[in-house]
Design a protein around this motif. Structure first.
Motif, PDB file in Angstrom:
ATOM      1  N   ALA A   1      25.003  36.440 -23.145  1.00  0.00           N
ATOM      2  CA  ALA A   1      25.352  37.624 -23.938  1.00  0.00           C
ATOM      3  C   ALA A   1      26.383  37.278 -25.007  1.00  0.00           C
ATOM      4  N   GLN A   2      27.334  36.401 -24.638  1.00  0.00           N
ATOM      5  CA  GLN A   2      28.328  35.968 -25.628  1.00  0.00           C
ATOM      6  C   GLN A   2      27.647  35.302 -26.815  1.00  0.00           C
ATOM      7  N   PHE A   3      26.738  34.367 -26.497  1.00  0.00           N
ATOM      8  CA  PHE A   3      26.023  33.680 -27.579  1.00  0.00           C
ATOM      9  C   PHE A   3      25.210  34.676 -28.400  1.00  0.00           C
ATOM     10  N   MET A   4      24.588  35.638 -27.688  1.00  0.00           N
ATOM     11  CA  MET A   4      23.720  36.600 -28.362  1.00  0.00           C
ATOM     12  C   MET A   4      24.486  37.400 -29.402  1.00  0.00           C
ATOM     13  N   ILE A   5      25.684  37.865 -29.027  1.00  0.00           N
ATOM     14  CA  ILE A   5      26.455  38.717 -29.932  1.00  0.00           C
ATOM     15  C   ILE A   5      26.671  38.028 -31.273  1.00  0.00           C
TER      16      ILE A   5
ATOM     17  N   LEU B   1      30.171  43.615 -22.314  1.00  0.00           N
ATOM     18  CA  LEU B   1      29.763  42.471 -23.131  1.00  0.00           C
ATOM     19  C   LEU B   1      28.239  42.398 -23.229  1.00  0.00           C
ATOM     20  N   ILE B   2      27.581  42.562 -22.065  1.00  0.00           N
ATOM     21  CA  ILE B   2      26.113  42.493 -22.027  1.00  0.00           C
ATOM     22  C   ILE B   2      25.508  43.701 -22.737  1.00  0.00           C
ATOM     23  N   VAL B   3      26.140  44.877 -22.550  1.00  0.00           N
ATOM     24  CA  VAL B   3      25.658  46.080 -23.230  1.00  0.00           C
ATOM     25  C   VAL B   3      25.724  45.894 -24.747  1.00  0.00           C
ATOM     26  N   TRP B   4      26.866  45.365 -25.215  1.00  0.00           N
ATOM     27  CA  TRP B   4      27.019  45.086 -26.648  1.00  0.00           C
ATOM     28  C   TRP B   4      25.932  44.136 -27.133  1.00  0.00           C
ATOM     29  N   ALA B   5      25.708  43.060 -26.359  1.00  0.00           N
ATOM     30  CA  ALA B   5      24.725  42.053 -26.775  1.00  0.00           C
ATOM     31  C   ALA B   5      23.353  42.697 -26.947  1.00  0.00           C
ATOM     32  N   LEU B   6      22.921  43.455 -25.935  1.00  0.00           N
ATOM     33  CA  LEU B   6      21.590  44.065 -26.002  1.00  0.00           C
ATOM     34  C   LEU B   6      21.516  45.090 -27.134  1.00  0.00           C
ATOM     35  N   ALA B   7      22.582  45.893 -27.264  1.00  0.00           N
ATOM     36  CA  ALA B   7      22.587  46.908 -28.317  1.00  0.00           C
ATOM     37  C   ALA B   7      22.521  46.249 -29.695  1.00  0.00           C
TER      38      ALA B   7
ATOM     39  N   ALA C   1      35.418  38.792 -29.796  1.00  0.00           N
ATOM     40  CA  ALA C   1      36.832  38.549 -29.537  1.00  0.00           C
ATOM     41  C   ALA C   1      37.435  39.659 -28.681  1.00  0.00           C
ATOM     42  N   THR C   2      37.092  40.907 -28.984  1.00  0.00           N
ATOM     43  CA  THR C   2      37.674  42.035 -28.258  1.00  0.00           C
ATOM     44  C   THR C   2      37.224  42.009 -26.796  1.00  0.00           C
ATOM     45  N   CYS C   3      35.913  41.785 -26.576  1.00  0.00           N
ATOM     46  CA  CYS C   3      35.424  41.682 -25.200  1.00  0.00           C
ATOM     47  C   CYS C   3      36.146  40.555 -24.467  1.00  0.00           C
ATOM     48  N   GLN C   4      36.348  39.446 -25.174  1.00  0.00           N
ATOM     49  CA  GLN C   4      36.958  38.280 -24.531  1.00  0.00           C
ATOM     50  C   GLN C   4      38.420  38.527 -24.144  1.00  0.00           C
ATOM     51  N   VAL C   5      39.200  39.087 -25.068  1.00  0.00           N
ATOM     52  CA  VAL C   5      40.608  39.300 -24.721  1.00  0.00           C
ATOM     53  C   VAL C   5      40.741  40.362 -23.625  1.00  0.00           C
ATOM     54  N   MET C   6      39.822  41.324 -23.581  1.00  0.00           N
ATOM     55  CA  MET C   6      39.874  42.330 -22.519  1.00  0.00           C
ATOM     56  C   MET C   6      39.540  41.697 -21.175  1.00  0.00           C
ATOM     57  N   GLU C   7      38.603  40.750 -21.194  1.00  0.00           N
ATOM     58  CA  GLU C   7      38.207  40.109 -19.943  1.00  0.00           C
ATOM     59  C   GLU C   7      39.310  39.180 -19.436  1.00  0.00           C
ATOM     60  N   PHE C   8      39.849  38.357 -20.357  1.00  0.00           N
ATOM     61  CA  PHE C   8      40.855  37.366 -19.961  1.00  0.00           C
ATOM     62  C   PHE C   8      42.241  37.995 -19.818  1.00  0.00           C
TER      63      PHE C   8
ATOM     64  N   GLN D   1      25.138  37.048  -8.255  1.00  0.00           N
ATOM     65  CA  GLN D   1      26.303  36.521  -8.971  1.00  0.00           C
ATOM     66  C   GLN D   1      25.888  35.495 -10.016  1.00  0.00           C
ATOM     67  N   GLY D   2      24.935  34.638  -9.608  1.00  0.00           N
ATOM     68  CA  GLY D   2      24.461  33.593 -10.517  1.00  0.00           C
ATOM     69  C   GLY D   2      23.841  34.190 -11.766  1.00  0.00           C
ATOM     70  N   VAL D   3      22.989  35.203 -11.541  1.00  0.00           N
ATOM     71  CA  VAL D   3      22.329  35.851 -12.679  1.00  0.00           C
ATOM     72  C   VAL D   3      23.377  36.466 -13.601  1.00  0.00           C
ATOM     73  N   MET D   4      24.374  37.126 -12.973  1.00  0.00           N
ATOM     74  CA  MET D   4      25.414  37.757 -13.772  1.00  0.00           C
ATOM     75  C   MET D   4      26.184  36.701 -14.564  1.00  0.00           C
ATOM     76  N   ASN D   5      26.383  35.552 -13.942  1.00  0.00           N
ATOM     77  CA  ASN D   5      27.116  34.467 -14.586  1.00  0.00           C
ATOM     78  C   ASN D   5      26.422  34.006 -15.878  1.00  0.00           C
ATOM     79  N   TRP D   6      25.142  33.587 -15.762  1.00  0.00           N
ATOM     80  CA  TRP D   6      24.515  33.093 -17.009  1.00  0.00           C
ATOM     81  C   TRP D   6      24.155  34.214 -17.969  1.00  0.00           C
ATOM     82  N   SER D   7      23.994  35.435 -17.430  1.00  0.00           N
ATOM     83  CA  SER D   7      23.745  36.567 -18.340  1.00  0.00           C
ATOM     84  C   SER D   7      24.954  36.804 -19.246  1.00  0.00           C
ATOM     85  N   GLN D   8      26.137  36.694 -18.665  1.00  0.00           N
ATOM     86  CA  GLN D   8      27.341  36.926 -19.470  1.00  0.00           C
ATOM     87  C   GLN D   8      27.499  35.855 -20.535  1.00  0.00           C
ATOM     88  N   VAL D   9      27.271  34.592 -20.125  1.00  0.00           N
ATOM     89  CA  VAL D   9      27.408  33.508 -21.098  1.00  0.00           C
ATOM     90  C   VAL D   9      26.380  33.671 -22.212  1.00  0.00           C
TER      91      VAL D   9
END
Lengths: 373, 261
Positions: free
Chosen positions: A65-69, A220-226, A280-287, A55-63
């Motif tokens: 990934a947001q910065f990465m995008i 979100l992470i897939v987008w970041a890496l892609a 923005a799209t990833c964020q509104v879908m998540e929230f 869970q921890g890894v997923m947590n900072w990976s998502q954050v």
């Protein structure tokens, strides 16, 4: 030519460079060292805090990934010699437009997303067009865009719905074909299997009992890496990448050799707007909602990640991989401090210090590349 | 030179900027394989004149014939495509980029992989090393940043680049004005090599000694007008100096300086 050296023979005036010096002028160096340092630090001080659990890894990976995008966009634009300060406002604006189109106007979600992307690309192109036409610093032009877009992001929902947060997006996205591209998760089956064989924990109670605590890789992470792979390949392996370097390195010299500098710059502004809209799209879908204050300060965080990644603020030099590592450092530190129980306001102190450090280092590296001139 | 046909003929070129007459009818012809020096003091109209040829400015009046046909270049790209390349004094290279990336800037070689086209770094690196070796510059590696090269070497890279990409006419805008003695001689040697390959070189300078070192013919501009073209051996350095400065005043100056200018 009196002093020409014979072909093939080395010039005795060229000193052999040490390996270290070779490595030092790679733009990614700061990012690589920083990443190792940050991970070592948290492995030592926060290894038992749950930061390195699934869970921890997923947590900072998502954050991260947001910065990465947004860092990928800011990176390519900065190498092309320009800034975009409207990234944060664009995130808020794009999210709000999706909400207004889909929830308020009742359009199908895919249409709302497509129209929002088109709108964002148009605004990015307009930013770029104004910059190349007027010759004004992009700093000023996009500062104006920062305020204009933020203003509309607050004004529109207040006028239409009498509130600054629009919810109900998850319901509106139900059964849509395009929305899962931003809000979905992949490899769910694989993670279920990992949970079944006991490699990752599963919920023991509640309505999700039996499901793994991490149930897939968010898009979100897939987008970041892609986007990182895409940006890196375009920059280093295509002719367009050479044009990006040239446009930022010296626009006039680039024009003289026939590089379409204006087109390159406008396209990079559009790309920055594109990644902001992906965010923005990833964020509104998540929230499941869009808020008028979303994306605040994101433009600066993107720029900081890019600078930590070794890009020069003056353009013409940098690396997408470096920027991605900068974003990773960013995410790991922000969430790591949280896991380690450190007061979160100290994160800003850390940011300021590391930014200063990175800029000084980059200036030094630049002098090394150009032979101390 | 009389036996070859001129590759470029410029007839009565005029250029007005508002009420300022920068060029008042200048004519010039350039032959393949010659180095035609364009001399003149600051503000004489040298830059304006060659910008008319390189497609930066459209002339107000006058005609340009290129390979015998009348030509009008809408922009620098047109001129480059036709084979007229310009190397500017300080805007030739991007210091932060590698020599290979600079060499192929705007002309990147591509390699097809599936539906995608990629920058062919292997080809670019190999050609850059070869071309630099021909010009007598030994690079540490093609990845070396241009910023590590000396001013003369940068000019040489720019000249080699223009020639490699098929320039038939090479315009050099004051390539030696910011260089030291040794670097200047390197650039002059490069000009000589290029001329021997049959390229027509237009060498703009206000240094008479540099012009006489490589020039085949000399055209002097003064206040937007040409004072005629002279061949090598027909004119002395003093006469050229005199024409550039407009005679009278310099004669007085020279008196007080003891002929050292």
């Amino acid at each position: 030519m009196s002093d020409a050296t014979p072909l093939g023979a080395g010039d005795e005036r060229i000193k052999q460079r040490s390996r270290l010096r070779e490595a030092l002028i790679r733009p990614e160096l700061g990012g690589i060292v920083g990443t190792i340092l940050v991970f070592s630090l948290f492995l030592v001080f926060a290894h038992d805090s749950g930061m390195f659990s699934p869970q921890g890894v997923m947590n900072w990976s998502q954050v991260s990934a947001q910065f990465m995008i947004i860092a990928v966009g800011a990176c390519l634009l900065m190498i092309a010699g320009e800034f975009d300060l409207s990234v944060g406002s664009m995130i808020g604006f794009a999210g709000m437009m999706i909400a207004i189109f889909s929830v308020t106007l009742g359009w199908p979600m895919w249409l709302a997303i497509v129209v929002t992307f088109a709108l964002a690309l148009g605004i990015g192109a307009l930013n770029g067009f104004i910059v190349v036409r007027t010759g004004l610093p992009s700093f000023i032009v996009t500062l104006a865009a920062l305020f204009i877009l933020r203003g509309f992001t607050i004004f529109l929902p207040q006028t239409i719905e009498r509130k600054t947060i629009i919810g109900g997006l998850r319901e509106a996205a139900e059964g849509d074909w395009l929305a899962p591209l931003f809000g979905g998760k992949i490899f769910a089956g694989f993670f279920q299997w990992l949970g079944d064989i006991g490699l990752i924990e599963t919920f023991s109670r509640g309505n999700r009992a039996g499901q793994p605590v991490v149930d897939g890789i968010p898009m979100l992470i897939v987008w970041a890496l892609a986007l990182v792979v895409f940006g890196h390949v375009v920059l280093t392996k295509t002719r367009f990448g050479n044009w990006i370097f040239a446009s930022g390195g010296d626009a006039q010299a680039a024009r003289y050799t026939g590089v379409p500098v204006n087109r390159v710059k406008i396209l990079m502004f559009m790309f920055t707007a594109f990644v902001a809209t992906v965010f923005a799209t990833c964020q509104v879908m998540e929230f499941g909602s869009a808020g008028a204050d979303r994306g605040l300060l994101k433009e600066f965080e993107a720029i900081i990640a890019v600078v930590i990644g070794g890009a020069l603020l003056t353009g013409g030099y940098g690396s997408v991989i470096g920027a991605a590592l900068g974003a990773l450092i960013f995410g790991v530190v922000q969430q790591g401090l949280f896991f380690a129980g450190v007061e979160s306001s100290l994160f800003r102190v850390f940011l300021g210090v590391i930014l200063l450090f990175a800029v000084v280092l980059n200036t030094y590296v630049r002098r090394m590349i150009t032979g101390e001139r | 030179m009389a036996d070859t046909k001129p590759i470029v003929e410029m007839k009565n070129i005029e250029k007005h900027f508002g009420s300022v007459i920068a060029l008042a009818g200048v004519s010039l012809d350039i032959h393949p394989g010659e180095c035609h020096c364009l001399l003149g003091d600051n503000g004489a109209g040298k830059s304006t004149f060659i910008k008319a040829l390189s497609g930066v400015h459209a002339p107000t009046a006058g005609e340009i014939f290129y390979e015998g046909r009348p030509m009008r270049f809408a922009n620098p790209r047109d001129a480059i495509d036709a084979g007229i390349a310009t190397v500017y004094q300080d805007l030739a290279m991007i210091p932060l980029m590698s020599v290979a990336r600079n060499f192929f800037m705007g002309n990147e070689p591509t390699r097809k992989v599936g539906p995608f086209r990629f920058f062919d770094h292997e080809h670019a690196n190999r050609v850059t090393m070869e071309e630099m070796a021909k010009m007598g510059i030994s690079l540490r590696s093609p990845d070396q940043a241009v910023g590590t090269l000396s001013g003369g070497e940068r000019q040489t890279v720019a000249i080699a680049r223009a020639v490699y990409f098929g320039a038939k006419v090479l315009i050099l805008d004051e390539p030696t004005s910011a260089l030291g003695v040794r670097q200047t001689s390197n650039v002059l040697a490069t000009i000589d090599k290029v001329r021997k390959q049959g390229v027509a070189v237009v060498f703009i300078t206000h240094n008479v000694r540099h012009a006489l070192a490589v020039g085949d013919r000399f055209t002097v501009l003064n206040r937007g007008k040409t004072l005629g073209t002279a061949r090598r051996g027909e004119i002395t350095s003093e006469e050229l100096q005199d024409m550039m400065a407009g005679g009278q005043e310099l004669a007085e100056l020279e008196g007080s300086l003891g002929g050292t200018v």
